[in-house]
Scaffold this active site. Structure first.
Site, mmCIF file in Angstrom:
data_model
loop_
_atom_site.group_PDB
_atom_site.id
_atom_site.type_symbol
_atom_site.label_atom_id
_atom_site.label_comp_id
_atom_site.label_asym_id
_atom_site.label_seq_id
_atom_site.Cartn_x
_atom_site.Cartn_y
_atom_site.Cartn_z
ATOM 1 N N GLU A 435 0.975 -1.277 0.066
ATOM 2 C CA GLU A 435 0.028 -0.156 -0.112
ATOM 3 C C GLU A 435 0.926 1.418 -0.046
ATOM 4 O OE1 GLU A 435 -2.886 -0.847 -0.810
ATOM 5 O OE2 GLU A 435 -3.165 -2.788 -0.175
ATOM 6 N N GLY A 436 1.985 1.206 -0.670
ATOM 7 C CA GLY A 436 3.078 2.422 -0.723
ATOM 8 C C GLY A 436 3.934 2.151 0.368
#
Length: 591
Positions: A435-436
């Site tokens: 998620e990053g």
């Protein structure tokens, strides 16, 4: 085998004595009375300890298996998933119009913490579905919502997000997956996606993939990306399932942790997809899911740490090793328990003070999301946007560090799979990446979020901290909190000033310090939470609370964080003010 006990009392303290949810002027919060939330949390805790936790170690050992194009989840996952559905846990905060229960996001966050602590890999099947549900709910047409959301709310159908490709992760502008428009308004999606959590499994009758792809006419980079709904099985007009779509699993990744969740290579070979949101505006729609997912991943960071900490405490109290330096404390045994030793105490206090501070921070962030969505509050929206990279980045960095510290309490046994501590470490590690990756979170914080709306939201945060300290002026009991928080806040402001003075002429000066700033701000945020929790505990004691030990422990734990953790802000500021030169000193060929 590791155990897990839901920290209901601490959650209730955060909800009702810190956040005072039932008194908040947020739509729906008036129903959040203590008796009601306690009943929900007790029930969720029972599901967590009785159903999910026993499957955590076995699911890790068995993993997922790809057979003839279908992924088989570990033994027992199917029955546990059915129990989650039957209990309504998948629908807790979803829209009642589509079969949800409409409860506040902050309550769903508390329940989600329990499920992650008990079995992170299992919880991802429903957690990712919730993110896909949110994206369709926010950007879908009425027909799309009616088609997909009722089944996703119940998790009869699950959902995924498909971003990453073999040659591009964070840099989505390099994406190659194509969307070819058809005469009937649909698109044919062709390409390969990797690292797709819950991309294929045997827990649901259909899987609704949200896929980023490039349609003609969109131009270069991320501006040309669109988002598409690509179901595993086509959905007929009457809601029944039709033909299998041209989407398949190429492989299951063999990975370090979360073995109970199927991380898939997904192949799209002209699969039929349907545009979600506006054409060439896919990133906007996807970020509805990404932002929710980033808060959820931050929660994963401290929730796994909570489970690891609980087991470390049990071990430290049971394991006999050496004698206390101040005298024998277990005269009837051959040695004293580990917990008598100061360094073990230090480690456990590091763990405890982080987890409890992180819980308060995350619940507060969840309440901001509720305020932003239910009250359409732009200030709350701006503040949680600022906090999201800190929740994701700081809490997962420190969550992994905490899981490692819990493993260390076990000594050599912590390195042996039988004890289960290795799994906590392995599972926690992914939260820093997906998620990053956390480096991207730090860049987002410093490069975008600080300056958003002219710096309005970070200035509002500084004012919030200032007001908190001012509210306790002259309160001697609160001095250890307010004095430490004032110093840390000023250090964060100094770091921000350094970026303003140097970042424009030399962007590397700011970006070289971005990770340190994310951690500095994370400590200030937890310092603010501990200051507020300490005040709530003092109030409870002054009012004659029956459980004095709980509140006294809370205050002592908070004092530890302010004395032993918040001073890290000075180190992070010193690193930031050293600028880019030490970081950029070597040429590429000198590494």
């Amino acid at each position: 085998m590791p155990s897990y006990s839901a920290p209901v009392k601490d959650m209730q303290f955060v909800l009702h004595e810190l956040l005072e949810v039932s008194k908040a002027d947020i739509a729906g919060f008036e129903e959040m009375e203590a008796e009601f939330t306690e009943a929900v949390l007790e029930a969720a805790g029972k599901v967590s300890s009785d159903i999910l936790a026993p499957l955590n170690k076995t699911g890790d050992a068995e993993g997922c298996v790809l057979e003839n194009g279908t992924v088989r989840t570990p033994k027992g996952f199917d029955k546990a998933f059915a129990a989650m559905k039957e209990g309504g846990w998948t629908a807790l905060d979803c829209d009642p119009e589509y079969g949800g229960q409409g409860m506040p996001y902050v309550l769903a966050t508390a329940v989600g913490e329990m499920f992650v602590s008990a079995n992170m890999a299992f919880n991802m099947y429903q957690g990712l579905t919730h993110g896909a549900y949110s994206a369709i709910h926010a950007h879908g047409t009425d027909a799309q919502k009616a088609t997909y959301l009722p089944k996703m709310v119940t998790c009869d159908w699950t959902g995924t997000m498909n971003l990453t490709e073999p040659h591009c992760g964070t840099d989505l502008g390099l994406m190659r997956t194509k969307a070819e428009p058809q005469d009937d308004g649909s698109y044919l999606i062709t390409g390969q996606k990797i690292f797709i959590s819950a991309g294929e499994h045997d827990l649901a009758e259909n899987i609704i993939h949200l896929v980023l792809a490039k349609a003609p006419g969109g131009g270069e980079g991320t501006k040309g990306i669109s988002l598409f709904i690509v179901p595993k099985f086509e959905v007929n007009e009457d809601g029944t399932l039709g033909d299998r779509n041209a989407v398949s699993v190429g492989a299951i990744e063999e990975k370090m942790g979360i073995h109970g969740n199927a991380t898939c290579v997904m192949n799209y070979d002209g699969a039929k997809g349907y545009l979600l949101g506006d054409l060439h505006k896919g990133m906007r729609a996807m970020f509805t899911m990404m932002n929710e997912a980033r808060v959820g991943v931050g929660l994963q960071g401290y929730a796994v740490a909570e489970a690891a900490y609980q087991n470390a405490v049990i071990y430290a109290k049971d394991r006999l090793q050496g004698r206390a330096v101040t005298g024998v404390e277990n005269p009837n045994g051959p040695a004293d328990p580990l917990i008598v030793h100061p360094d073990i105490r230090r480690s456990l206090m590091d763990q405890k003070s982080f987890v409890e501070g992180a819980r308060a921070f995350t619940f507060w962030g969840a309440s901001l999301i509720d305020r932003a969505h239910k009250n359409h509050d732009a200030e709350a929206e701006g503040l949680i946007s600022l906090m999201t990279p800190v929740i994701k980045g700081f809490l997962t960095d420190k969550g992994f560090e905490t899981a490692v510290a819990a493993q260390q309490v076990y000594g050599g046994h912590g390195y042996i799979e039988e004890w289960g501590m290795s799994q906590f470490v392995r599972d926690a590690r992914i939260a820093m990446i997906y998620e990053g990756a956390n480096g991207v979170q730090a860049l987002d914080l410093v490069g975008r979020k600080l300056a958003a709306d002219g710096g309005k939201h970070v200035m509002a945060f500084f004012e919030m901290v200032k007001a908190e300290c001012k509210a306790h002026e002259g309160d001697e009991a609160m001095a250890p909190f307010t004095e430490a928080l004032k110093v840390a806040s000023k250090q964060m402001q100094s770091a921000g000033m350094f970026f303003m003075q140097n970042g424009m002429k030399n962007p590397n000066a700011a970006l070289s310090g971005s990770n340190d700033f994310m951690h500095l701000m994370g400590h200030v945020c937890l310092g603010l939470m501990w200051t507020r929790m300490a005040k709530a505990a003092h109030v409870a004691l002054a009012n004659g609370a029956s459980d004095k030990a709980f509140y006294e422990t809370k205050i002592a734990t908070g004092r530890y964080y302010m004395a032993r953790q918040l001073p890290a802000c000075a180190m992070h500021l010193a690193r930031i003010e050293s600028g880019a030169d030490p970081v950029m000193a070597l040429a590429a060929d000198q590494f």
